[in-house]
Design a protein around this motif. Structure first.
Motif: not given
Length: 170
Positions: A60-66, A141-145
């Motif tokens: 189970p993985l998600v991502l958020v971009c900051v 941005h940085t994608i945080f996985l």
């Protein structure tokens, strides 16, 4: 045999209008989250984010971009975990607060520390607690996985955003 069209580009044609791109992306209705971390300073940090997505079920993985220029980028970069608080229709005030430059976004709010150490906003529609697995530089941005470690969900309606404004349920 299929015919293929080859595109010859010119700088004028390929230069993308950023406002038009923003409007096109805004045409996609999204839910709203507040992504949170606990900083090295022991203080909670968070930002409103609709750049969130599930990536994989196994694992189970998600991502958020900051955004690199976001005040929360530093705390996210140094944290080993983060939480995604999916906002309920009644939490528009939290969306606005965490999208602002408010110096202490958690001041006066009801929140707890999650199992992985990230702030959890009370009454969120869902909370996804993640261990940070990768940080990927992508444009501005940085994608945080994150690998999902704990999930909580309650009944309710999501807060939605479309074309620069909040959507109301009928």
């Amino acid at each position: 045999m299929s015919s293929q069209r080859h595109h010859t580009s010119s700088p004028e044609i390929d230069k993308l209008d950023q406002n038009l791109f923003r409007r096109a992306c805004g045409a996609f209705a999204t839910g709203i989250t507040v992504a949170t971390v606990l900083g090295r300073d022991g203080k909670p940090h968070g930002l409103t984010a609709n750049s969130f997505s599930s990536v994989s079920l196994d694992p189970p993985l998600v991502l958020v971009c900051v955004a690199h220029k976001a005040a929360t980028h530093g705390p996210f970069s140094s944290a080993s975990s983060f939480a995604i608080n999916i906002l309920d229709i009644n939490q528009k005030d939290l969306s606005v607060r965490f999208a602002s430059s408010h110096p202490n976004r958690f001041e006066g709010l009801d929140w707890t520390v999650g199992e992985l150490g990230s702030p959890i906003l009370t009454n969120s529609l869902a909370v996804i607690q993640c261990q940070t697995k990768r940080k990927i530089a992508a444009g501005d941005h940085t994608i945080f996985l994150g690998e999902v470690r704990k999930v909580d969900v309650r009944e309710g309606k999501p807060l939605l955003y479309h074309a620069g404004g909040y959507l109301e349920f009928g």
